[in-house]
Design an enzyme around this catalytic site. Structure first.
Site, PDB file in Angstrom:
ATOM      1  N   GLY A  81       0.812  -1.204   0.000  1.00 37.27           N
ATOM      2  CA  GLY A  81       0.000   0.000   0.000  1.00 37.27           C
ATOM      3  C   GLY A  81       0.847   1.256   0.000  1.00 37.27           C
ATOM      4  O   GLY A  81       0.326   2.362  -0.089  1.00 37.27           O
ATOM      5  N   SER A  82       2.156   1.081   0.136  1.00 40.08           N
ATOM      6  CA  SER A  82       3.108   2.190   0.118  1.00 40.08           C
ATOM      7  C   SER A  82       2.710   3.233   1.156  1.00 40.08           C
ATOM      8  O   SER A  82       2.463   2.915   2.299  1.00 40.08           O
ATOM      9  CB  SER A  82       3.204   2.755  -1.294  1.00 40.08           C
ATOM     10  OG  SER A  82       4.244   3.679  -1.409  1.00 40.08           O
ATOM     11  N   HIS A  83       2.640   4.483   0.733  1.00 34.07           N
ATOM     12  CA  HIS A  83       2.375   5.601   1.656  1.00 34.07           C
ATOM     13  C   HIS A  83       0.891   5.925   1.769  1.00 34.07           C
ATOM     14  O   HIS A  83       0.524   6.895   2.413  1.00 34.07           O
ATOM     15  CB  HIS A  83       3.112   6.842   1.150  1.00 34.07           C
ATOM     16  CG  HIS A  83       2.667   7.233  -0.222  1.00 34.07           C
ATOM     17  ND1 HIS A  83       3.131   6.576  -1.355  1.00 34.07           N
ATOM     18  CD2 HIS A  83       1.785   8.150  -0.642  1.00 34.07           C
ATOM     19  CE1 HIS A  83       2.547   7.116  -2.414  1.00 34.07           C
ATOM     20  NE2 HIS A  83       1.727   8.067  -2.009  1.00 34.07           N
TER      21      HIS A  83
END
Length: 143
Positions: free
Chosen positions: A106-108
């Protein structure tokens, strides 16, 4: 699970990754279709082995399983590298060796998001390749 074709939500097919809201724009069936479509592109490129990793989001293990199932349905070997940061995938693809890699991350983004970062060979997978992945999934033209 076998799909003749699966229409991915167009909003998740971004320039550098695939990213969406879990159970809204990004589903388990969509993750399977992504695995099938990406696996098809790996096979077309002469690849046979894909590394797959995932981050700590609650939705990541289920997405990882669906992607792995899709890749294996294309006749590819999958090396599951498990839970870790995205650089771990880059290291694995370059070390194992493997022909491609997918990181469920989901990264950031906020917690309700998740997605996929991909490598084909040792290079990033982006732009036109991501759009083509969506076309392969929609047509159901899988390896």
């Amino acid at each position: 699970m076998d799909m003749s074709g699966y229409q991915l939500d167009s909003t998740i097919l971004r320039e550098y990754d695939i990213r969406g809201v879990i159970d809204e724009t990004l589903t388990i069936d969509g993750a399977y279709a992504i695995g099938r479509a990406f696996g098809t592109m790996v096979a077309e490129n002469g690849g046979r082995t894909v590394c797959v990793g995932y981050d700590g989001r609650l939705s990541s293990p289920d997405l990882e399983k669906a992607v792995v199932d899709g890749l294996m349905a294309c006749g590819l070997s999958v090396i599951r590298i498990g839970l870790g940061p995205t650089p771990m995938l880059y290291f694995a693809v370059n070390t194992v060796p493997a022909d491609a890699g997918i990181m469920i991350s989901g990264s950031h983004n906020p917690p309700e998001y998740n997605g996929f970062k991909m490598m084909l060979g040792k290079a990033p997978f982006y732009g036109e390749d991501i759009l083509r992945l969506g076309e392969i999934a929609a047509a159901g033209e899988y390896a």
